[in-house]
Each structure stands twice: as structure tokens, then as C-alpha cells.
Design an enzyme around this catalytic site. Structure first.
Site, PDB file in Angstrom:
ATOM      1  N   ASP A   1      11.426 -11.939   1.704  1.00  0.00           N
ATOM      2  CA  ASP A   1       9.963 -11.861   1.527  1.00  0.00           C
ATOM      3  C   ASP A   1       9.467 -12.863   0.472  1.00  0.00           C
ATOM      4  OD1 ASP A   1       9.354  -9.918   3.408  1.00  0.00           O
ATOM      5  OD2 ASP A   1       9.640  -8.257   2.011  1.00  0.00           O
TER       6      ASP A   1
ATOM      7  N   LYS B   1      13.479  -0.162   3.254  1.00  0.00           N
ATOM      8  CA  LYS B   1      13.893  -1.362   2.505  1.00  0.00           C
ATOM      9  C   LYS B   1      14.601  -1.047   1.183  1.00  0.00           C
ATOM     10  CE  LYS B   1      10.427  -4.787   3.910  1.00  0.00           C
ATOM     11  NZ  LYS B   1       9.422  -5.716   3.341  1.00  0.00           N
TER      12      LYS B   1
HETATM   13  P1  NAP Z   1       3.534  -0.690  -0.520  1.00  0.00           P
HETATM   14  O1  NAP Z   1       4.861  -0.793  -1.168  1.00  0.00           O
HETATM   15  O2  NAP Z   1       3.156   0.570   0.180  1.00  0.00           O
HETATM   16  O3  NAP Z   1       2.408  -1.010  -1.642  1.00  0.00           O
HETATM   17  C1  NAP Z   1       1.051  -0.843  -1.341  1.00  0.00           C
HETATM   18  C2  NAP Z   1       0.191  -1.338  -2.513  1.00  0.00           C
HETATM   19  O4  NAP Z   1      -1.183  -1.257  -2.108  1.00  0.00           O
HETATM   20  C3  NAP Z   1       0.327  -0.490  -3.785  1.00  0.00           C
HETATM   21  O5  NAP Z   1       0.247  -1.344  -4.904  1.00  0.00           O
HETATM   22  C4  NAP Z   1      -0.909   0.420  -3.696  1.00  0.00           C
HETATM   23  O6  NAP Z   1      -1.383   0.828  -4.966  1.00  0.00           O
HETATM   24  C5  NAP Z   1      -1.910  -0.507  -3.096  1.00  0.00           C
HETATM   25  N1  NAP Z   1      -3.002   0.229  -2.435  1.00  0.00           N
HETATM   26  C6  NAP Z   1      -2.919   0.966  -1.301  1.00  0.00           C
HETATM   27  N2  NAP Z   1      -4.140   1.496  -1.006  1.00  0.00           N
HETATM   28  C7  NAP Z   1      -4.987   1.107  -1.989  1.00  0.00           C
HETATM   29  C8  NAP Z   1      -6.363   1.317  -2.251  1.00  0.00           C
HETATM   30  N3  NAP Z   1      -7.133   2.044  -1.421  1.00  0.00           N
HETATM   31  N4  NAP Z   1      -6.913   0.717  -3.328  1.00  0.00           N
HETATM   32  C9  NAP Z   1      -6.162  -0.050  -4.151  1.00  0.00           C
HETATM   33  N5  NAP Z   1      -4.848  -0.279  -3.979  1.00  0.00           N
HETATM   34  C10 NAP Z   1      -4.256   0.279  -2.900  1.00  0.00           C
HETATM   35  O7  NAP Z   1       3.326  -1.844   0.575  1.00  0.00           O
HETATM   36  P2  NAP Z   1       4.038  -3.300   0.651  1.00  0.00           P
HETATM   37  O8  NAP Z   1       5.227  -3.221   1.518  1.00  0.00           O
HETATM   38  O9  NAP Z   1       4.152  -3.857  -0.720  1.00  0.00           O
HETATM   39  O10 NAP Z   1       2.925  -4.114   1.496  1.00  0.00           O
HETATM   40  C11 NAP Z   1       1.663  -4.419   0.930  1.00  0.00           C
HETATM   41  C12 NAP Z   1       0.841  -5.306   1.866  1.00  0.00           C
HETATM   42  O11 NAP Z   1       1.493  -6.559   2.074  1.00  0.00           O
HETATM   43  C13 NAP Z   1       0.644  -4.714   3.271  1.00  0.00           C
HETATM   44  O12 NAP Z   1      -0.658  -5.013   3.692  1.00  0.00           O
HETATM   45  C14 NAP Z   1       1.637  -5.461   4.128  1.00  0.00           C
HETATM   46  O13 NAP Z   1       1.198  -5.579   5.487  1.00  0.00           O
HETATM   47  C15 NAP Z   1       1.637  -6.823   3.448  1.00  0.00           C
HETATM   48  N6  NAP Z   1       2.908  -7.540   3.672  1.00  0.00           N
HETATM   49  C16 NAP Z   1       2.855  -8.689   4.404  1.00  0.00           C
HETATM   50  C17 NAP Z   1       4.020  -9.398   4.633  1.00  0.00           C
HETATM   51  C18 NAP Z   1       3.953 -10.666   5.439  1.00  0.00           C
HETATM   52  O14 NAP Z   1       5.001 -11.129   5.907  1.00  0.00           O
HETATM   53  N7  NAP Z   1       2.792 -11.262   5.596  1.00  0.00           N
HETATM   54  C19 NAP Z   1       5.250  -8.943   4.109  1.00  0.00           C
HETATM   55  C20 NAP Z   1       5.267  -7.763   3.354  1.00  0.00           C
HETATM   56  C21 NAP Z   1       4.066  -7.068   3.153  1.00  0.00           C
HETATM   57  P3  NAP Z   1      -0.863   2.192  -5.673  1.00  0.00           P
HETATM   58  O15 NAP Z   1       0.428   1.830  -6.379  1.00  0.00           O
HETATM   59  O16 NAP Z   1      -1.946   2.567  -6.594  1.00  0.00           O
HETATM   60  O17 NAP Z   1      -0.642   3.210  -4.569  1.00  0.00           O
END
Ligand code: NAP
Length: 286
Positions: free
Chosen positions: A109, A73
């Protein structure tokens, strides 16, 4: 009945790595069938080393458009001819439209999240919001919330990423309404206690770790609306705890559906059949 694919069929799809578990093919193909459109949506497993070639392939193969998902992305932005202001501010593109070889990039998004939130009965305007996470989805979510008039505390495990997100978006959006805190802190606890909307943009609680929860249940309260962007499982531990605390809530299926609906509208110019897309999203394995 399924329409036959012919030389006239318009091809769309998703570039991701891996892409095998994406629900988007089921969602979009159901929508195209319902609209009677001669379109098809195909998952493309694009290795990061091949992203540039794949983007050139959109032109070469005359694809109408594609969705872009993890891990492409951010990097795809530099390969496009035009990028919307929103997508540039967020630093991520999830939808490409090919208009006679000119590739335009959008991020659906944030608008998808706002439409899902409103559909669930919560208006974001003037809310005090806590966003958990500082990754790609958090950036899109914070941008959309600020545009709706909310003030936002960003709570992240890695505090420096919350600071970076807040500084860059406060500057890009000309606001001071975004404040960073560490996830595991007294400031985060206070912010959640004072908030009326909590949005989980972390992956904590997602399959295959459904027993994890990003913040303690004790922070949740009846005046809170909890939007968990995770959709697998449909009811996360956080949503269960919210229900137990008397809070209202919504899972990530609505956001998945609406961000896809907005992509489809960009590609076809037609209103998306949202209910059919939702049923397909719920029925799809992911
Ligand atoms: P990303 O860029 O990889 O970000 C992940 C986030 O989760 C970071 O802030 C990370 O913190 C945090 N994290 C991961 N493991 C953790 C832990 N054990 N404890 C605390 N914080 C933790 O992912 P993303 O693309 O933003 O997606 C995030 C979530 O949103 C996913 O579950 C995804 O499935 C969901 N999502 C849903 C939709 C939808 O259409 N419903 C769309 C987009 C995303 P750090 O910075 O400390 O690593």
C-alpha cells in the site's frame, strides 16, 4: 482470447470478507492475459473464523500468492513464516507470497501510494504533509512518506488513535517527524493551511456517502496537492473542492493499480502492465 485453466495454471487471489465488490480480479486477470502468463486470480470470501484455515490452504492448495484485504490485514501477520520490516512496522500485510510452502508477507500500500503520487506529478520528499485518518491505510501512507523525507501531521476524528499512530511510528522509524492532531481542531486547520500535500486516508466521501467531506473547503488552497485515496467515486467532494480552490489533485485509482502491480511483481518476477491494469480498474464495477 482467454486462456483455458489447466492443471498447470498458477492460482493467485484475494482473501477478504466481503470480497464480492473487489476490483482486483479484473485488474490482475487483465494483467496476466496481457503478459501471456498462465495465471489466474480468484476472489475468496474468507469469514474471519476461517482465516487460519484459509492461510494453511495457501500451502495445501499450492497457491502462488494472495492479496489480503479488509478485515484480515492485521490478524494475518501472526500466521506467516516471514514478514517484511515495513509490513511489521505498519502492522498490516496485503500480499502473501508462497515459496515452496514458506509464506512471506508484504505491504504494497505505501509503495503503491508513493508511485501513484509521483506519477500524478507530486514528489513527496521534504513536503509538509497532512494525513487525514489513522487507520490501516494511514499507517502505511505515513511510513512511506517519512521514508521519502516528508514531515507529517496526522489528523484523526478519534484523537487517541492519531496519538497512538504517531508514537508507535515515531519510535519504530527513529524519527520525531510525525505529529498528531484532532481532525476538528485549530491545529488541523493551521497544519492544512501550511501544508503542500494533503492525503485523505479516511473513508469520508466514499460511496454510498459521496456528499460527505472530511475537512471544510475553506482550509484548501492553491499551493496544496490533494491526494484522495478513495476511488469510488472517482472525483470525491474533497477533490471537487480542491479543484475549486485552485489545488492540484489525484484520486485513489493510481494507488489501487500500483499496489496491485507491486503484488504481481512479487508473485511473477515480471514488470506489471500498469496501463492495462489501470484500464481494467476503471472499467470494473466496485
Ligand atoms: P480504516 O482502517 O477503517 O480507517 C478508517 C479511517 O477513517 C479512520 O481514521 C476513521 O477515523 C476515519 N473515519 C471513518 N469515518 C469517519 C467520519 N465519519 N469522520 C471522520 N473520520 C472518519 O480504513 P483504511 O483501510 O485505512 O481505509 C481508509 C480509506 O482509504 C478507505 O476509503 C479506503 O477505500 C481507502 N484505501 C484506498 C486504497 C487504494 O488503493 N486506493 C488502499 C487502501 C485504502 P476514527 O479512527 O475516528 O474511526
Amino acid at each position: 482470447m482467454d486462456r483455458a485453466v489447466t492443471g498447470a495454471t498458477c492460482v493467485t487471489g484475494v482473501f477478504g470478507y466481503p470480497v464480492q465488490h473487489s476490483r482486483s480480479p479484473a485488474v490482475h486477470n487483465a494483467a496476466f492475459r496481457a503478459l501471456g502468463l498462465d495465471y489466474i486470480y480468484v476472489p475468496f470470501n474468507v469469514h474471519p473464523d476461517n482465516l487460519e484455515a484459509a492461510v494453511h490452504g495457501i500451502r495445501a492448495l499450492a497457491l502462488v500468492g494472495v492479496n489480503i484485504t479488509i478485515p484480515h490485514k492485521e490478524r494475518v501477520i501472526e500466521l506467516l513464516d516471514w514478514v517484511s520490516d515495513d509490513a511489521r512496522r505498519i502492522g498490516s500485510v496485503n500480499t502473501i507470497h508462497n515459496s515452496e510452502g514458506v509464506l512471506s508477507g508484504y505491504s504494497t500500500d505505501g509503495p503503491g501510494f508513493i508511485r501513484a503520487l509521483e506519477e500524478a506529478g507530486k514528489s513527496p520528499g521534504a513536503s509538509r504533509v497532512v494525513v487525514l485518518g489513522a487507520g490501516g491505510s494511514a499507517r502505511a501512507t505515513v511510513c512511506a512518506l517519512i521514508a521519502s523525507g516528508a514531515s507529517v501531521t496526522v489528523a484523526n476524528r478519534t484523537y487517541s488513535r492519531a496519538v497512538e499512530l504517531s508514537e508507535s511510528l515515531n519510535s519504530a522509524l527513529g524519527t520525531g517527524a510525525i505529529k498528531p492532531v484532532a481532525l476538528d481542531s485549530a491545529e488541523a486547520r493551521r497544519a492544512v493551511l501550511e501544508a503542500d500535500l494533503l492525503v485523505n486516508c479516511t473513508s469520508v466521501g466514499m460511496h454510498p456517502h459521496p456528499d460527505a467531506q472530511p475537512i471544510p473547503s475553506e482550509w484548501l488552497h492553491a499551493d496544496l496537492f490533494v491526494f484522495d485515496q478513495i476511488y469510488n467515486p472517482l472525483e470525491t467532494r474533497l477533490l471537487k473542492a480542491a479543484r475549486a480552490a485552485g489545488a492540484r489533485g489525484a484520486n485513489g485509482i493510481g494507488m489501487l493499480v500500483f499496489q496491485g502491480a507491486i503484488s504481481l511483481e512479487i508473485w511473477t518476477g515480471q514488470a506489471a502492465p500498469v496501463e492495462i491494469m489501470r484500464q481494467a480498474a476503471l472499467a470494473a464495477e466496485g
